[in-house]
Design an enzyme around this catalytic site. Structure first.
Site, PDB file in Angstrom:
ATOM      1  CD  GLU A  89       1.413 -46.942  16.989  1.00 40.51           C
ATOM      2  OE1 GLU A  89       0.566 -47.087  16.105  1.00 40.51           O
ATOM      3  OE2 GLU A  89       2.508 -47.546  16.992  1.00 40.51           O
ATOM      4  CE  LYS A 273       0.017 -49.752  12.906  1.00 37.93           C
ATOM      5  NZ  LYS A 273       0.634 -49.023  14.027  1.00 37.93           N
ATOM      6  CG  ASP A 289     -11.196 -40.354   1.991  1.00 41.93           C
ATOM      7  OD1 ASP A 289     -10.942 -41.229   2.837  1.00 41.93           O
ATOM      8  OD2 ASP A 289     -12.093 -40.468   1.132  1.00 41.93           O
ATOM      9  CG  HIS A 387       6.160 -48.880  20.747  1.00 43.46           C
ATOM     10  ND1 HIS A 387       5.783 -47.985  19.783  1.00 43.46           N
ATOM     11  CD2 HIS A 387       5.037 -49.508  21.164  1.00 43.46           C
ATOM     12  CE1 HIS A 387       4.474 -48.081  19.610  1.00 43.46           C
ATOM     13  NE2 HIS A 387       4.009 -48.995  20.436  1.00 43.46           N
TER      14      HIS A 387
HETATM   15  C1  MEV Z   1       4.237 -50.279  14.991  1.00 40.55           C
HETATM   16  O1  MEV Z   1       3.214 -49.313  15.012  1.00 40.55           O
HETATM   17  C2  MEV Z   1       4.943 -50.298  13.646  1.00 40.55           C
HETATM   18  C3  MEV Z   1       6.002 -51.368  13.453  1.00 40.55           C
HETATM   19  O2  MEV Z   1       5.445 -52.659  13.731  1.00 40.55           O
HETATM   20  C4  MEV Z   1       6.485 -51.301  12.027  1.00 40.55           C
HETATM   21  C5  MEV Z   1       7.407 -52.429  11.606  1.00 40.55           C
HETATM   22  O3  MEV Z   1       7.332 -53.525  12.181  1.00 40.55           O
HETATM   23  O4  MEV Z   1       8.166 -52.193  10.646  1.00 40.55           O
HETATM   24  C6  MEV Z   1       7.139 -51.182  14.418  1.00 40.55           C
END
Ligand code: MEV
Length: 448
Positions: A89, A273, A289, A387
């Site tokens: 990513e 995430k 793992d 991003h």
């Molecule tokens: C993207 O890979 C991760 C985010 O969505 C985490 C978050 O929203 O805190 C930017």
């Protein structure tokens, strides 16, 4: 699926015994792979001297490559450390490095372990008298532990680990389950052990399998199954970040973002995430793992009445911020792929890591920093700016731009992003065909 009169099952008979070349031939004959696919896979086949894929997995065809990079600027427990991250990513490594620099400037990261035991589970169903069974286990616990340590976990005992406790749990029927729950209660034993620097899955499974016989001799009850639990809440990893001298408004925004995720499971899932964006790439780079770590973290997050976050941020005074990560990160630095994969060994060496606890703590620290970076971006410039800017190159390549076309497409996409705050693959495709179209009409001499 039928190929030349041979049915699917027939076709895969003995597949695992074939050489890799023969596997390719069969898959081509079945129409599963084309010759070009095989060529693409084969490009990866010479990356290790001895063919590790054949040793690690079954029916191997080759390797799936992930980029590996390093996150910089980390200082954890007063020690500078460069973090290897294997991840696909865009912007994860950039965000981690940038946020680590900010943290270094304004404060510190500290980590510690909370507990050191992993859990093996043994299920006993259809027990006639549960109380008698539990009583027998409790009374003979020490001798069972001693036997397991002597016969199976002696290596760990020599290194300061081994089986520490056996706990009895009663699991009662749950009438809310879909279709009801027709079975009577189960007794489940939790075998707690310190696996030292191993992740511990193999050894705890061996211990539980071993205990089946002495427990049967003792209670006349057969274990229905045994396996480790991935919810290792007896071995948690904690990371803390303390910052000062920050903009008050920013601190408040980050705290509010934290409360949003703490209250709402829809946000908590995305928040976590983002934390795992920092954790998983290290797990992968060190040959650990990652499914076990993902299971552990999310099961821990869901332990209360609803799915919760594994990090929290609080304002301290006017300009300070304190963040905490607390969750299990079950990893090992010995055993399994960690020892065999040359990159995994390099990754551990880069971080100067020997012990599993150290690796687990680095993962927690990077996860917390990654989370801070995401919250900082989300509550200020928004996620798109950082991003998507970095993502533009991926979009450009996905649209099919050649090396020479990339700079022009990128430039145009950056312009679109600046103006519309949005960018997509179809933008990239449009820009590319525009550029190609204008190149076609332009005289040759202008294009040189
Ligand atoms: C993207 O890979 C991760 C985010 O969505 C985490 C978050 O929203 O805190 C930017």
């Amino acid at each position: 699926m039928e190929v030349e009169g041979i049915d699917y099952e027939e076709y895969f008979k003995g597949f695992s015994k074939l050489t890799r070349k023969e596997r390719f031939t069969r898959l081509i004959m079945m129409g599963v792979l084309k010759k070009e696919d095989v060529a693409a896979i084969q490009k990866t086949n010479c990356i290790f001297e001895n063919d590790l894929a054949e040793k690690f997995i079954e029916n191997s065809l080759g390797y799936f490559m992930l980029p590996i990079g390093v996150a910089t600027n980390f200082n954890i427990n007063g020690k500078d450390v460069v973090i290897p991250m294997a991840v696909e990513e865009t912007s994860i490594i950039a965000a981690a490095s940038k946020t680590a620099r900010w943290v270094r400037k304004h404060g510190s990261i500290k980590t510690e372990m909370v507990g050191n035991e992993i859990i093996g589970q043994m299920q006993f169903s259809d027990i006639k008298n549960e109380e008698t069974f539990i009583d027998l286990i409790e009374k003979n616990k020490l001798s069972l532990i001693e036997k397991a340590n002597k016969k199976v976990a002696f290596g760990l005992v020599n290194r300061g680990g081994g089986v520490r406790d056996i706990q009895c749990r009663k699991i009662v029927p749950d009438s809310t389950l879909e279709g009801g729950d027709p079975h009577s209660s189960f007794v489940v034993l939790h075998v707690l052990m310190n696996a030292c620097d191993a992740m511990g899955a193999n050894i705890v499974n061996q211990v539980c399998e071993f205990l089946k016989t002495p427990i049967f001799e003792l209670t006349n009850q057969e274990a229905s199954m045994c396996i480790l639990s991935n919810l290792t809440d007896t071995r948690l990893t904690k990371a803390t970040i303390e910052l000062d001298g920050l903009d008050e408004e920013l601190v408040e925004k980050i705290e509010k973002a934290s409360y949003f995720a703490e209250r709402d499971p829809y946000r908590a899932a995305t928040h976590n995430k983002g934390v795992m964006n920092g954790v998983d790439p290290i797990i992968i780079a060190t040959g650990n793992d990652w499914r076990a770590v993902e299971a552990a973290v999310h099961a821990y997050a869901a332990q209360s009445d609803q799915y919760r976050v594994v990090t929290r941020w609080r304002k301290v005074g006017k300009n300070g911020l304190r963040g905490e990560f607390l969750a299990p990160i079950p990893v090992g630095t010995v055993g399994g792929v960690t020892n065999l994969h040359p990159y995994a060994q390099t990754a551990l060496r880069m971080m100067g890591i020997k012990k599993a606890d150290e690796l687990s703590q680095i993962c927690a620290a990077v996860g917390l920093v990654q989370n801070l970076g995401a919250l900082k971006a989300l509550t200020t410039v928004g996620i798109i700016e950082g991003h998507m800017k970095l993502h533009i190159k991926n979009l450009t390549l996905s649209a099919g731009a050649s090396e020479e076309e990339v700079p022009a497409v990128q430039k145009k996409l950056e312009e679109i992003l600046r103006l519309t705050k949005r960018i997509s693959l179809s933008n990239a495709k449009d820009v590319l065909s525009e550029i190609r179209g204008s190149n076609r009409v332009r005289p040759i001499e202008n294009r040189i």
